[in-house]
Design a protein around this motif. Sequence first.
Motif, short mmCIF file in Angstrom:
data_model
loop_
_atom_site.label_atom_id
_atom_site.label_comp_id
_atom_site.label_asym_id
_atom_site.label_seq_id
_atom_site.Cartn_x
_atom_site.Cartn_y
_atom_site.Cartn_z
N GLU A 148 0.87 -1.18 0.00
CA GLU A 148 0.00 0.00 0.00
C GLU A 148 0.91 1.23 0.00
O GLU A 148 1.07 1.93 1.01
N ASN A 149 1.51 1.51 -1.15
CA ASN A 149 2.58 2.50 -1.24
C ASN A 149 2.12 3.92 -0.95
O ASN A 149 2.87 4.71 -0.37
N ASP A 150 0.91 4.26 -1.34
CA ASP A 150 0.42 5.63 -1.09
C ASP A 150 0.36 5.91 0.41
O ASP A 150 0.78 6.98 0.87
N LYS A 151 -0.17 4.95 1.16
CA LYS A 151 -0.25 5.15 2.62
C LYS A 151 1.14 5.15 3.23
O LYS A 151 1.42 5.90 4.17
N TYR A 200 2.72 8.53 2.70
CA TYR A 200 2.10 9.50 3.59
C TYR A 200 2.66 9.39 5.00
O TYR A 200 3.02 10.40 5.63
N TRP A 205 9.30 6.66 -4.67
CA TRP A 205 8.95 7.61 -5.72
C TRP A 205 9.43 7.16 -7.10
O TRP A 205 8.94 7.62 -8.12
#
Length: 260
Positions: free
Chosen positions: A229-232, A235, A258
């Motif tokens: 879950e790279n987005d979390k 963050y 990134w």
Amino acid sequence: LVAMAQIHLNNYLRYNAGVNLQTIAETCASNQKMMAERNQMLFLVMDRQIQTSVLKLMGADEDMTFLAVEQHILGLGSNESISRVTYNYKAFVSFMFRCYDDVKYYIEQVYKCRDNSWATLFYAHSGEAFSVGLINFWLALKEKKKQQQWFMRGSESKLALKRWTQSCQWTFEAKWYLLEAEEAFCNHDYEAAKPFYEKAMLSAYQHKFVNDEALACELAANFYLHLKENDKAVYLFSLAYRYSINVISMLSRLGSLWKM
């Protein structure tokens, strides 16, 4: 002797309470000079571990002023309590930078020293239980061969932190929740781990332990990175970065994310 013990305890408490790292490093340098003048070399070596850990977390060069003193004291091999303190700091900093071989070596040295070391400062035992617990759960995830041994050691540390939490919820609750989260992660019980990471972050925030909040964010980010879950993860890494804890390590991992 009592004064030196109090000075070292103050540094330890400031380190664990999230005081500005540059301020701690400067205080340690001043205190070590005073300890050297009074020939309090054992306290100097213990205080130097705080300074060295802080400088590494800042990405700064090690202060070499009293390195020879440290090497002499440790080389004697006659005080396993000092060795235990030294190895525990080195193990935790290695854990923060995910240096697997160093973590494994230093944590084994901590356990070798335990039986023959005197009970130093009781509050310091809570810090050791926390760092040793985190390290053992991480090693249990990384190494299958001795997984059960690492896991049992981590669970022992978690129970010790639970007892500390019962005596002072304000100070220890976030640390205990974080060990609960890491234990669940180690057990691949991901749904159980998620609320414990959230509780650890919230408790640290409510109780104003900035460094614990940052560490909880970083370890939660590692957890979500494992779940892809790279987005979390990004963050949470960014939240930890905002608190300026372990910046060098996090920038490296953020950069790799990134690029994906």
